[in-house]
Write a protein that holds these residues in place. Structure first.
Motif, PDB file in Angstrom:
ATOM      1  N   VAL A 315       0.811  -1.224   0.000  1.00  0.00           N
ATOM      2  CA  VAL A 315       0.000   0.000   0.000  1.00  0.00           C
ATOM      3  C   VAL A 315       0.844   1.274   0.000  1.00  0.00           C
ATOM      4  O   VAL A 315       0.291   2.376   0.015  1.00  0.00           O
ATOM      5  CB  VAL A 315      -0.969   0.017   1.210  1.00  0.00           C
ATOM      6  CG1 VAL A 315      -1.892  -1.196   1.173  1.00  0.00           C
ATOM      7  CG2 VAL A 315      -0.213   0.081   2.529  1.00  0.00           C
ATOM      8  N   LEU A 316       2.162   1.152  -0.026  1.00  0.00           N
ATOM      9  CA  LEU A 316       2.999   2.351   0.055  1.00  0.00           C
ATOM     10  C   LEU A 316       2.793   3.283  -1.138  1.00  0.00           C
ATOM     11  O   LEU A 316       2.790   4.505  -0.985  1.00  0.00           O
ATOM     12  CB  LEU A 316       4.475   1.956   0.183  1.00  0.00           C
ATOM     13  CG  LEU A 316       4.927   1.570   1.591  1.00  0.00           C
ATOM     14  CD1 LEU A 316       6.320   0.950   1.569  1.00  0.00           C
ATOM     15  CD2 LEU A 316       4.904   2.784   2.521  1.00  0.00           C
ATOM     16  N   ARG A 317       2.636   2.723  -2.328  1.00  0.00           N
ATOM     17  CA  ARG A 317       2.405   3.601  -3.482  1.00  0.00           C
ATOM     18  C   ARG A 317       1.048   4.284  -3.374  1.00  0.00           C
ATOM     19  O   ARG A 317       0.892   5.439  -3.770  1.00  0.00           O
ATOM     20  CB  ARG A 317       2.526   2.809  -4.783  1.00  0.00           C
ATOM     21  CG  ARG A 317       3.957   2.389  -5.088  1.00  0.00           C
ATOM     22  CD  ARG A 317       4.121   1.719  -6.448  1.00  0.00           C
ATOM     23  NE  ARG A 317       5.510   1.305  -6.630  1.00  0.00           N
ATOM     24  CZ  ARG A 317       6.017   0.157  -6.187  1.00  0.00           C
ATOM     25  NH1 ARG A 317       5.227  -0.707  -5.551  1.00  0.00           N
ATOM     26  NH2 ARG A 317       7.291  -0.131  -6.362  1.00  0.00           N
ATOM     27  N   ALA A 318       0.076   3.583  -2.826  1.00  0.00           N
ATOM     28  CA  ALA A 318      -1.259   4.171  -2.686  1.00  0.00           C
ATOM     29  C   ALA A 318      -1.238   5.385  -1.767  1.00  0.00           C
ATOM     30  O   ALA A 318      -1.834   6.426  -2.078  1.00  0.00           O
ATOM     31  CB  ALA A 318      -2.238   3.125  -2.157  1.00  0.00           C
ATOM     32  N   ILE A 319      -0.528   5.292  -0.637  1.00  0.00           N
ATOM     33  CA  ILE A 319      -0.556   6.418   0.299  1.00  0.00           C
ATOM     34  C   ILE A 319       0.436   7.517  -0.090  1.00  0.00           C
ATOM     35  O   ILE A 319       0.405   8.611   0.470  1.00  0.00           O
ATOM     36  CB  ILE A 319      -0.328   5.947   1.760  1.00  0.00           C
ATOM     37  CG1 ILE A 319       0.980   5.176   1.911  1.00  0.00           C
ATOM     38  CG2 ILE A 319      -1.488   5.115   2.232  1.00  0.00           C
ATOM     39  CD1 ILE A 319       2.039   5.940   2.581  1.00  0.00           C
ATOM     40  N   SER A 320       1.287   7.239  -1.097  1.00  0.00           N
ATOM     41  CA  SER A 320       2.225   8.269  -1.560  1.00  0.00           C
ATOM     42  C   SER A 320       1.722   8.996  -2.798  1.00  0.00           C
ATOM     43  O   SER A 320       2.400   9.880  -3.321  1.00  0.00           O
ATOM     44  CB  SER A 320       3.588   7.646  -1.878  1.00  0.00           C
ATOM     45  OG  SER A 320       3.568   6.962  -3.121  1.00  0.00           O
ATOM     46  N   GLY A 321       0.532   8.611  -3.291  1.00  0.00           N
ATOM     47  CA  GLY A 321      -0.075   9.327  -4.407  1.00  0.00           C
ATOM     48  C   GLY A 321       0.309   8.844  -5.780  1.00  0.00           C
ATOM     49  O   GLY A 321      -0.034   9.484  -6.776  1.00  0.00           O
ATOM     50  N   SER A 322       1.017   7.702  -5.886  1.00  0.00           N
ATOM     51  CA  SER A 322       1.478   7.270  -7.208  1.00  0.00           C
ATOM     52  C   SER A 322       0.667   6.120  -7.797  1.00  0.00           C
ATOM     53  O   SER A 322       0.978   5.647  -8.889  1.00  0.00           O
ATOM     54  CB  SER A 322       2.951   6.858  -7.144  1.00  0.00           C
ATOM     55  OG  SER A 322       3.150   5.804  -6.222  1.00  0.00           O
ATOM     56  N   LEU A 360       5.329  10.161  -4.290  1.00  0.00           N
ATOM     57  CA  LEU A 360       4.987   9.507  -5.561  1.00  0.00           C
ATOM     58  C   LEU A 360       5.931   8.348  -5.877  1.00  0.00           C
ATOM     59  O   LEU A 360       6.606   8.328  -6.912  1.00  0.00           O
ATOM     60  CB  LEU A 360       5.014  10.523  -6.715  1.00  0.00           C
ATOM     61  CG  LEU A 360       4.068  11.725  -6.609  1.00  0.00           C
ATOM     62  CD1 LEU A 360       4.325  12.711  -7.738  1.00  0.00           C
ATOM     63  CD2 LEU A 360       2.615  11.278  -6.617  1.00  0.00           C
ATOM     64  N   PHE A 361       5.992   7.361  -4.989  1.00  0.00           N
ATOM     65  CA  PHE A 361       6.914   6.242  -5.177  1.00  0.00           C
ATOM     66  C   PHE A 361       6.828   5.672  -6.594  1.00  0.00           C
ATOM     67  O   PHE A 361       5.744   5.398  -7.102  1.00  0.00           O
ATOM     68  CB  PHE A 361       6.608   5.128  -4.183  1.00  0.00           C
ATOM     69  CG  PHE A 361       7.170   5.353  -2.808  1.00  0.00           C
ATOM     70  CD1 PHE A 361       8.516   5.621  -2.618  1.00  0.00           C
ATOM     71  CD2 PHE A 361       6.345   5.282  -1.692  1.00  0.00           C
ATOM     72  CE1 PHE A 361       9.042   5.818  -1.345  1.00  0.00           C
ATOM     73  CE2 PHE A 361       6.862   5.471  -0.414  1.00  0.00           C
ATOM     74  CZ  PHE A 361       8.208   5.744  -0.237  1.00  0.00           C
ATOM     75  N   ASP A 362       7.986   5.491  -7.229  1.00  0.00           N
ATOM     76  CA  ASP A 362       8.011   4.931  -8.576  1.00  0.00           C
ATOM     77  C   ASP A 362       8.038   3.407  -8.514  1.00  0.00           C
ATOM     78  O   ASP A 362       7.903   2.801  -7.445  1.00  0.00           O
ATOM     79  CB  ASP A 362       9.180   5.502  -9.389  1.00  0.00           C
ATOM     80  CG  ASP A 362      10.555   5.103  -8.839  1.00  0.00           C
ATOM     81  OD1 ASP A 362      10.639   4.142  -8.032  1.00  0.00           O
ATOM     82  OD2 ASP A 362      11.549   5.734  -9.233  1.00  0.00           O
ATOM     83  N   ASN A 363       8.227   2.776  -9.672  1.00  0.00           N
ATOM     84  CA  ASN A 363       8.159   1.315  -9.711  1.00  0.00           C
ATOM     85  C   ASN A 363       9.370   0.636  -9.087  1.00  0.00           C
ATOM     86  O   ASN A 363       9.395  -0.583  -8.952  1.00  0.00           O
ATOM     87  CB  ASN A 363       7.960   0.823 -11.154  1.00  0.00           C
ATOM     88  CG  ASN A 363       9.053   1.303 -12.091  1.00  0.00           C
ATOM     89  OD1 ASN A 363      10.019   1.934 -11.662  1.00  0.00           O
ATOM     90  ND2 ASN A 363       8.906   1.009 -13.373  1.00  0.00           N
ATOM     91  N   THR A 364      10.381   1.406  -8.685  1.00  0.00           N
ATOM     92  CA  THR A 364      11.545   0.824  -8.010  1.00  0.00           C
ATOM     93  C   THR A 364      11.482   0.992  -6.494  1.00  0.00           C
ATOM     94  O   THR A 364      12.341   0.478  -5.783  1.00  0.00           O
ATOM     95  CB  THR A 364      12.856   1.466  -8.510  1.00  0.00           C
ATOM     96  OG1 THR A 364      12.982   2.791  -7.978  1.00  0.00           O
ATOM     97  CG2 THR A 364      12.904   1.512 -10.028  1.00  0.00           C
ATOM     98  N   GLY A 365      10.493   1.754  -6.009  1.00  0.00           N
ATOM     99  CA  GLY A 365      10.409   2.003  -4.575  1.00  0.00           C
ATOM    100  C   GLY A 365      11.144   3.242  -4.127  1.00  0.00           C
ATOM    101  O   GLY A 365      11.387   3.434  -2.934  1.00  0.00           O
ATOM    102  N   ALA A 366      11.494   4.109  -5.070  1.00  0.00           N
ATOM    103  CA  ALA A 366      12.116   5.399  -4.757  1.00  0.00           C
ATOM    104  C   ALA A 366      11.137   6.507  -5.128  1.00  0.00           C
ATOM    105  O   ALA A 366      10.222   6.296  -5.933  1.00  0.00           O
ATOM    106  CB  ALA A 366      13.420   5.570  -5.531  1.00  0.00           C
ATOM    107  N   PRO A 367      11.306   7.713  -4.566  1.00  0.00           N
ATOM    108  CA  PRO A 367      10.418   8.814  -4.949  1.00  0.00           C
ATOM    109  C   PRO A 367      10.434   9.043  -6.456  1.00  0.00           C
ATOM    110  O   PRO A 367      11.496   9.065  -7.084  1.00  0.00           O
ATOM    111  CB  PRO A 367      11.007  10.015  -4.197  1.00  0.00           C
ATOM    112  CG  PRO A 367      11.646   9.405  -2.990  1.00  0.00           C
ATOM    113  CD  PRO A 367      12.234   8.111  -3.491  1.00  0.00           C
TER     114      PRO A 367
END
Length: 394
Positions: A315-322, A360-367
């Motif tokens: 869920v990290l991408r969901a709560i980071s807006g990406s 906005l975490f990208d597909n690698t797990g970085a901003p």
């Protein structure tokens, strides 16, 4: 209490104070969350351990044995790589607040290794684009012989040469067990000029080793004759550089600094809160350490678990807006934990905009969004000459 690991290479005396003051930011986030009621009525507790040298893996194993599956840190890319396999194999989530190496971005990690500091894939591209646009065509690179140095060097070279420039020489220098106050850079500096004239010298260094290398650069005949543009790829205090490096090098030097957008209210509010609490200015990456605590806390609430690293990672991408499938997020700024918690408990969606800016975490797990300030030293004073923002795929 809900325990979360926190790793920092505090045994490395040369920057002990900086790593400690980064931790202050994470501790401030912990205190804010607990003051707002914690998670499911429980307080969170950061368990600080030293990750210097071989101690890192020992502490990660100890975390696992004590039921801690979520770790903020470590600070360095090389340490993050060192513990990654164990974490992945044991379903532990790692979220480094200052590791930037593209080697981390390229890991096959089951989505368990994350970074709140922007990847060097972005920093290398920004530097390459800027230098090429300003007429630079032949570069030489001096870099640390570690995953950070190699990763950023590769990123810079790839983009600079795609544009039509040429990296005529890449020279590495050792870092393990090296005392930079006495290290002799004569050979490395000489090799930088061995393939003909250059118009830019790109240093992938920390300030301590960069300052030492400049002692040898200032007396090198080729440098004196060619006067290439000197560029420091990593954040550094301008005043420290000016005080310790000859003006023949610092004049016109460029420094690339990772930052939030200028006048970002979240960064401004964080800086004020941090300074009021600790009576010092926040160091580099304090913002990212602070955000890491909040991101994990919000992900715990969203996933309805405080210990499953896999479910929290999901869920990290969901709560980071990406997560582009979610269109009804409420933007959450710093100091809005209660508001965010109520939304998440009600199965709503949030987009956390932190002290370091948008995540906005990208597909690698970085901003997935990165902002850099470019500073030029003129007459001994740092002048910000450009701010560049880059997004994933751009």
């Amino acid at each position: 209490t809900i325990k979360i690991g926190y790793l920092a290479e505090i045994g490395l005396d040369i920057i002990f104070q900086k790593l400690t003051t980064m931790y202050y930011a994470a501790a401030m986030a912990q205190d804010e969350i607990n003051a707002a009621g914690g998670i499911n009525g429980k307080k969170i507790e950061l368990v600080l351990k030293d990750a210097y040298a071989d101690q890192a893996l020992i502490e990660v194993e100890a975390y696992k044995n004590n039921g801690i599956n979520l770790i903020i840190g470590p600070a360095f890319s090389s340490t993050t790589i060192k513990i990654a396999d164990y974490a992945i194999n044991n379903n532990m989530l790692i979220m480094s607040y200052s590791a930037t190496s593209s080697a981390i971005s390229n890991l096959s990690d089951n989505d368990l290794i994350w970074q709140t500091a922007t990847s060097d894939l972005y920093k290398g591209k920004v530097a390459a684009d800027y230098l090429y646009e300003h007429g630079k065509r032949r570069a030489a690179v001096l870099y640390r012989d570690d995953v950070f140095g190699q990763g950023l060097t590769d990123a810079f070279q790839t983009d600079f040469e795609l544009l039509g420039g040429s990296v005529v020489k890449n020279i590495k220098y050792p870092v393990d067990g090296i005392n930079f106050s006495t290290y002799d850079f004569t050979s490395e500096i000489s090799q930088l000029f061995s393939n003909g004239d250059i118009d830019v010298l790109y240093f992938v260094s920390f300030d301590s080793d960069f300052i030492r290398a400049c002692e040898f650069l200032k007396i090198n005949p080729s440098f004196i004759a060619q006067k290439p543009q000197v560029v420091l790829a990593e954040d550094a205090e301008i005043e420290k550089l000016v005080e310790n490096i000859a003006p023949t090098i610092t004049e016109g030097m460029l420094v690339f600094e990772a930052s939030a957008l200028e006048n970002d209210p979240n960064r401004t509010n964080f800086d004020r809160n941090y300074t009021n609490k600790f009576q010092i200015d926040p160091p580099s990456y304090a913002h990212e350490a602070y955000d890491a605590v909040y991101l994990i806390a919000y992900a715990m609430i969203k996933a309805n678990t405080t210990d499953s690293a896999i479910e929290i990672a999901e869920v990290l991408r969901a709560i980071s807006g990406s997560d582009e499938s979610i269109t009804d997020e409420t933007i959450i700024n710093i100091n809005e934990f209660e508001k965010a918690k109520n939304i998440l408990i009600s199965n709503g969606n949030i987009d956390y905009n932190g002290a370091s800016g948008e995540i906005l975490f990208d597909n690698t797990g970085a901003p997935g969004v990165a902002t850099y300030n470019i500073w030029e030293i003129v007459n001994g004073i740092g002048i910000k000459i450009s701010t560049i923002t880059i997004m994933q795929g751009k």
